[in-house]
Design a protein around this motif. Sequence first.
Motif, PDB file in Angstrom:
ATOM      1  N   UNK A  34     -10.490  -6.678  -7.496  1.00 48.65           N
ATOM      2  CA  UNK A  34     -10.506  -7.704  -6.995  1.00 48.65           C
ATOM      3  C   UNK A  34     -11.004  -7.930  -5.488  1.00 48.65           C
ATOM      4  N   UNK A  35     -11.028  -6.742  -4.638  1.00 49.98           N
ATOM      5  CA  UNK A  35     -11.319  -6.731  -3.473  1.00 49.98           C
ATOM      6  C   UNK A  35     -12.871  -6.786  -3.124  1.00 49.98           C
ATOM      7  N   UNK A  36     -13.391  -7.829  -2.700  1.00 49.46           N
ATOM      8  CA  UNK A  36     -14.679  -8.003  -2.113  1.00 49.46           C
ATOM      9  C   UNK A  36     -15.370  -6.740  -1.327  1.00 49.46           C
ATOM     10  N   UNK A  37     -16.408  -6.324  -1.434  1.00 43.98           N
ATOM     11  CA  UNK A  37     -17.172  -5.216  -0.899  1.00 43.98           C
ATOM     12  C   UNK A  37     -17.370  -5.320   0.512  1.00 43.98           C
ATOM     13  N   UNK A  38     -17.515  -6.688   0.863  1.00 39.38           N
ATOM     14  CA  UNK A  38     -17.727  -6.810   2.401  1.00 39.38           C
ATOM     15  C   UNK A  38     -16.816  -7.562   3.061  1.00 39.38           C
ATOM     16  N   UNK A  39     -15.448  -7.301   2.377  1.00 38.61           N
ATOM     17  CA  UNK A  39     -14.103  -7.639   3.077  1.00 38.61           C
ATOM     18  C   UNK A  39     -13.934  -6.873   4.281  1.00 38.61           C
ATOM     19  N   UNK A  40     -13.623  -7.553   5.392  1.00 34.02           N
ATOM     20  CA  UNK A  40     -13.452  -6.824   6.712  1.00 34.02           C
ATOM     21  C   UNK A  40     -12.197  -5.793   6.493  1.00 34.02           C
ATOM     22  N   UNK A  41     -12.191  -4.913   7.535  1.00 33.11           N
ATOM     23  CA  UNK A  41     -10.970  -4.349   7.395  1.00 33.11           C
ATOM     24  C   UNK A  41      -9.588  -5.034   7.586  1.00 33.11           C
ATOM     25  N   UNK A  42      -8.700  -4.765   6.765  1.00 32.09           N
ATOM     26  CA  UNK A  42      -7.450  -5.372   6.546  1.00 32.09           C
ATOM     27  C   UNK A  42      -6.720  -5.235   7.780  1.00 32.09           C
ATOM     28  N   UNK A  43      -5.755  -5.977   8.281  1.00 28.05           N
ATOM     29  CA  UNK A  43      -4.770  -6.027   9.473  1.00 28.05           C
ATOM     30  C   UNK A  43      -3.339  -5.656   9.081  1.00 28.05           C
ATOM     31  N   UNK A  44      -3.226  -5.521   7.754  1.00 27.53           N
ATOM     32  CA  UNK A  44      -2.056  -5.088   7.287  1.00 27.53           C
ATOM     33  C   UNK A  44      -1.792  -3.502   7.539  1.00 27.53           C
ATOM     34  N   UNK A  45      -0.542  -3.080   7.945  1.00 23.58           N
ATOM     35  CA  UNK A  45      -0.343  -2.105   8.473  1.00 23.58           C
ATOM     36  C   UNK A  45       0.725  -1.511   7.624  1.00 23.58           C
ATOM     37  N   UNK A  51       9.023   5.832  17.084  1.00 17.57           N
ATOM     38  CA  UNK A  51       8.156   6.203  18.312  1.00 17.57           C
ATOM     39  C   UNK A  51       6.723   6.188  18.261  1.00 17.57           C
ATOM     40  N   UNK A  52       6.054   6.323  17.044  1.00 25.45           N
ATOM     41  CA  UNK A  52       4.430   6.351  16.925  1.00 25.45           C
ATOM     42  C   UNK A  52       4.289   4.902  16.858  1.00 25.45           C
ATOM     43  N   UNK A  53       5.015   4.150  16.221  1.00 27.15           N
ATOM     44  CA  UNK A  53       4.749   2.643  16.346  1.00 27.15           C
ATOM     45  C   UNK A  53       4.291   2.173  17.701  1.00 27.15           C
ATOM     46  N   UNK A  54       5.143   2.763  18.675  1.00 24.20           N
ATOM     47  CA  UNK A  54       5.006   2.342  20.132  1.00 24.20           C
ATOM     48  C   UNK A  54       3.763   2.653  20.720  1.00 24.20           C
ATOM     49  N   UNK A  55       3.173   3.586  20.038  1.00 24.00           N
ATOM     50  CA  UNK A  55       1.774   4.050  20.713  1.00 24.00           C
ATOM     51  C   UNK A  55       0.613   3.380  19.674  1.00 24.00           C
ATOM     52  N   UNK A  56       0.655   3.120  18.717  1.00 21.89           N
ATOM     53  CA  UNK A  56      -0.256   2.446  17.979  1.00 21.89           C
ATOM     54  C   UNK A  56      -0.728   1.084  18.311  1.00 21.89           C
ATOM     55  N   UNK A  57      -2.191   1.025  18.390  1.00 18.47           N
ATOM     56  CA  UNK A  57      -2.484  -0.359  18.833  1.00 18.47           C
ATOM     57  C   UNK A  57      -1.779  -1.782  18.256  1.00 18.47           C
ATOM     58  N   UNK A  58      -1.488  -1.561  16.730  1.00 17.01           N
ATOM     59  CA  UNK A  58      -0.961  -2.604  15.861  1.00 17.01           C
ATOM     60  C   UNK A  58       0.287  -2.284  15.637  1.00 17.01           C
ATOM     61  N   UNK A  59       0.930  -1.176  16.032  1.00 20.76           N
ATOM     62  CA  UNK A  59       2.369  -0.930  15.452  1.00 20.76           C
ATOM     63  C   UNK A  59       2.573  -0.151  14.220  1.00 20.76           C
ATOM     64  N   UNK A  60       1.265   0.292  13.589  1.00 21.38           N
ATOM     65  CA  UNK A  60       1.143   1.057  12.381  1.00 21.38           C
ATOM     66  C   UNK A  60      -0.233   1.471  11.889  1.00 21.38           C
ATOM     67  N   UNK A  61      -0.374   2.139  11.001  1.00 18.32           N
ATOM     68  CA  UNK A  61      -1.553   2.572  10.361  1.00 18.32           C
ATOM     69  C   UNK A  61      -2.200   1.254   9.659  1.00 18.32           C
ATOM     70  N   UNK A  62      -3.572   1.031  10.068  1.00 18.68           N
ATOM     71  CA  UNK A  62      -4.353  -0.149   9.374  1.00 18.68           C
ATOM     72  C   UNK A  62      -4.628   0.285   8.015  1.00 18.68           C
ATOM     73  N   UNK A  63      -4.281  -0.394   7.055  1.00 15.81           N
ATOM     74  CA  UNK A  63      -4.688  -0.410   5.625  1.00 15.81           C
ATOM     75  C   UNK A  63      -6.137  -0.520   5.302  1.00 15.81           C
ATOM     76  N   UNK A  64      -6.818   0.433   4.737  1.00 17.06           N
ATOM     77  CA  UNK A  64      -8.442   0.341   4.723  1.00 17.06           C
ATOM     78  C   UNK A  64      -9.050   1.310   5.842  1.00 17.06           C
TER      79      UNK A  64
END
Length: 248
Positions: A34-45, A51-64
């Motif tokens: 159900x996920x379109x192939x041209x969908x941009x990178x999800x910003x869900x994390x 302590x690592x969340x403090x270093x990551x740009x969005x506070x987590x690892x981006x899904x996708x």
Amino acid sequence: MGSSPDRAARERTLDELRRRMAAVPGRGESAAARTPRDQPLSREMLPVPPPLAELLPDGGLPKGAVVAYSGAHSLLTGLLAAVTGAGGHAAVVGLPRLGLLAAAEMGAQLSRLAVIPDPGPDPAEVAAVLLDGLDLVVLGLDGFAVPPARCRVLAARARNRGATLIAAGGTWTDPALRLDSRVTGYRGLGAGRGRLRSVCLDVRVSAKAGPPRHGRMDLCARAGHTEWQTRETVTGATEFTALHEAVS
């Protein structure tokens, strides 16, 4: 010409993995389709140790996304613990020495973690199948350089499936993030004596945009479980043992 016995066995293994991935609740082929192939990178994390969340740009690892990793296994174990402990599903491919006891002490739910220590001659193919059904796949490359064309194919698969791939211990072209960690010292362990209370890691995070970020964190033993803490300044001369002193 018929398939060799080894190839036939590998195909059976991959078919079984596909069947299991399709059965993972909330994911699998039906969800991915159900996920379109041209969908941009999800910003869900995906969650990570605090302590690592403090270093990551969005506070987590981006899904996708694809993350290139090098260094100590401790941080990899913490990432697996954070994802499975929060209800996600993960897999480890080609890292037979990754400690499951350490993962459990960090809060991992081992029932949500698949471990494939010997994936055969093409571990990237196994990882590609696992991306269909899991939230996080850690792929041990054992020093191997993945060809750029293969990197693009696997990155597209991760993006389309909304799964995160960590390529550890090898060369990966154009990842979304690079994580590097190393053990720099211990607390509680002297030159051949003492009881280990914590391990200090230096971590460097490099994203495509912005300057690299650097931080230190401690893994602290607490009565059968392990806690992550941001590194505090140590003033006492006997509180911290540098790595070369501990192993001398």
